[in-house]
Write a protein that holds these residues in place. Structure first.
Motif, PDB file in Angstrom:
ATOM      1  N   LYS A 134      22.090  41.991  19.107  1.00 18.42           N
ATOM      2  CA  LYS A 134      20.952  41.289  18.667  1.00 18.42           C
ATOM      3  C   LYS A 134      20.533  40.347  19.584  1.00 18.42           C
ATOM      4  CE  LYS A 134      21.981  42.288  13.976  1.00 18.42           C
ATOM      5  NZ  LYS A 134      22.089  41.875  12.596  1.00 18.42           N
ATOM      6  N   THR A 135      21.433  39.519  20.159  1.00 19.27           N
ATOM      7  CA  THR A 135      21.165  38.300  21.174  1.00 19.27           C
ATOM      8  C   THR A 135      20.491  38.511  22.724  1.00 19.27           C
ATOM      9  OG1 THR A 135      23.291  37.632  21.367  1.00 19.27           O
ATOM     10  CG2 THR A 135      22.101  36.659  19.464  1.00 19.27           C
ATOM     11  N   ILE A 136      21.581  39.623  23.045  1.00 12.31           N
ATOM     12  CA  ILE A 136      21.381  39.795  24.692  1.00 12.31           C
ATOM     13  C   ILE A 136      20.377  41.079  25.056  1.00 12.31           C
ATOM     14  CG2 ILE A 136      22.830  40.499  26.553  1.00 12.31           C
ATOM     15  CD1 ILE A 136      25.160  38.811  25.321  1.00 12.31           C
ATOM     16  N   CYS A 137      20.506  42.049  24.081  1.00 11.72           N
ATOM     17  CA  CYS A 137      19.741  43.197  24.446  1.00 11.72           C
ATOM     18  C   CYS A 137      18.364  42.934  24.603  1.00 11.72           C
ATOM     19  CB  CYS A 137      20.212  44.208  23.632  1.00 11.72           C
ATOM     20  SG  CYS A 137      21.669  44.947  23.711  1.00 11.72           S
ATOM     21  N   PRO A 138      17.522  42.085  23.486  1.00 14.95           N
ATOM     22  CA  PRO A 138      16.094  41.822  23.824  1.00 14.95           C
ATOM     23  C   PRO A 138      15.791  41.199  25.155  1.00 14.95           C
ATOM     24  CG  PRO A 138      16.746  41.182  21.651  1.00 14.95           C
ATOM     25  CD  PRO A 138      18.349  41.522  22.470  1.00 14.95           C
ATOM     26  N   LYS A 139      16.636  40.389  25.942  1.00 17.12           N
ATOM     27  CA  LYS A 139      16.606  39.999  27.217  1.00 17.12           C
ATOM     28  C   LYS A 139      16.673  41.230  28.226  1.00 17.12           C
ATOM     29  CE  LYS A 139      18.196  36.893  30.818  1.00 17.12           C
ATOM     30  NZ  LYS A 139      17.780  37.640  31.999  1.00 17.12           N
ATOM     31  N   MET A 140      17.389  42.033  28.040  1.00 18.84           N
ATOM     32  CA  MET A 140      17.924  43.168  28.916  1.00 18.84           C
ATOM     33  C   MET A 140      16.354  43.911  29.064  1.00 18.84           C
ATOM     34  SD  MET A 140      20.385  42.341  30.327  1.00 18.84           S
ATOM     35  CE  MET A 140      20.166  40.580  29.708  1.00 18.84           C
ATOM     36  N   ILE A 141      15.838  44.246  27.642  1.00 20.09           N
ATOM     37  CA  ILE A 141      14.694  44.840  27.552  1.00 20.09           C
ATOM     38  C   ILE A 141      13.645  44.093  28.204  1.00 20.09           C
ATOM     39  CG2 ILE A 141      13.008  45.811  25.837  1.00 20.09           C
ATOM     40  CD1 ILE A 141      15.896  46.012  23.904  1.00 20.09           C
ATOM     41  N   ARG A 142      13.502  42.888  27.848  1.00 19.42           N
ATOM     42  CA  ARG A 142      12.454  42.220  28.436  1.00 19.42           C
ATOM     43  C   ARG A 142      12.299  42.480  29.973  1.00 19.42           C
ATOM     44  NH1 ARG A 142      12.843  38.445  25.261  1.00 19.42           N
ATOM     45  NH2 ARG A 142      10.551  38.768  24.046  1.00 19.42           N
ATOM     46  N   ASP A 143      13.588  42.247  30.559  1.00 19.51           N
ATOM     47  CA  ASP A 143      13.760  42.072  32.077  1.00 19.51           C
ATOM     48  C   ASP A 143      13.295  43.480  32.634  1.00 19.51           C
ATOM     49  OD1 ASP A 143      14.461  39.545  31.830  1.00 19.51           O
ATOM     50  OD2 ASP A 143      16.627  39.955  32.240  1.00 19.51           O
ATOM     51  N   SER A 144      13.969  44.695  31.997  1.00 22.18           N
ATOM     52  CA  SER A 144      13.644  45.802  32.344  1.00 22.18           C
ATOM     53  C   SER A 144      12.113  46.131  32.340  1.00 22.18           C
ATOM     54  CB  SER A 144      14.241  46.931  31.515  1.00 22.18           C
ATOM     55  OG  SER A 144      14.027  48.291  32.140  1.00 22.18           O
ATOM     56  N   ALA A 145      11.473  45.656  31.241  1.00 24.97           N
ATOM     57  CA  ALA A 145      10.049  46.025  31.096  1.00 24.97           C
ATOM     58  C   ALA A 145       9.186  44.996  32.331  1.00 24.97           C
ATOM     59  CB  ALA A 145       9.534  45.532  29.847  1.00 24.97           C
TER      60      ALA A 145
END
Length: 153
Positions: A134-145
């Motif tokens: 919940k806390t780390i994956c949104p950043k990974m998604i944002r970075d990927s996007a």
């Protein structure tokens, strides 16, 4: 990044927060830009979440970006049927995957899900795993996007 691109980055994060996995969030956000419908994209990406079906391997947001790269530059011909242009696109696909990985690793040190989360899906405490997702994956998604926005669209 312009306003429309920023909204797509946020749409990808929102998709994840609405119950889809990281790979689905990335692929479904950008798929139509490359001729793939959302329903098919969601199905294709389903098994890539959590580092390939919770194996903790390549981050799903990264894997989905690789699929987008293939949609943009990939070839559909067999090796012995490739013409000059198709060989170029095959090499362009590989080079763009490497570029994406480099940019992602510059931000996050790795593309490996369990290393990004700092926990293993199988042996880790389920509550810790859920909190990290919940806390780390949104950043990974944002970075990927954001990288997809930079190198593909």
């Amino acid at each position: 990044m312009n306003q429309d691109n920023q909204s797509k980055v946020e749409n990808a994060v929102e998709c994840f927060q609405n119950g889809f996995n990281c790979a689905q969030a990335i692929l479904s956000t950008y798929c139509e830009d490359f001729g793939l419908d959302k329903e098919t994209a969601l199905k294709i990406a389903c098994g890539l979440g959590a580092g390939m079906g919770r194996l903790g391997e390549t981050c799903g947001a990264v894997s989905a970006a690789y699929l987008l790269i293939g949609l943009k530059y990939g070839t559909y011909l067999k090796e012995n049927e490739l013409e000059h242009a198709d060989i170029f696109f095959k090499e362009k696909t590989y080079a763009t995957v490497k570029e994406f990985a480099k940019l992602f690793e510059e931000k996050n040190k790795t593309t490996i899900c369990r290393e990004l989360l700092g926990v293993d899906f199988d042996s880790g405490d389920k509550q810790t795993v859920n909190e990290r997702v919940k806390t780390i994956c949104p950043k990974m998604i944002r970075d990927s996007a954001e990288i997809v926005e930079k190198i593909l669209v």
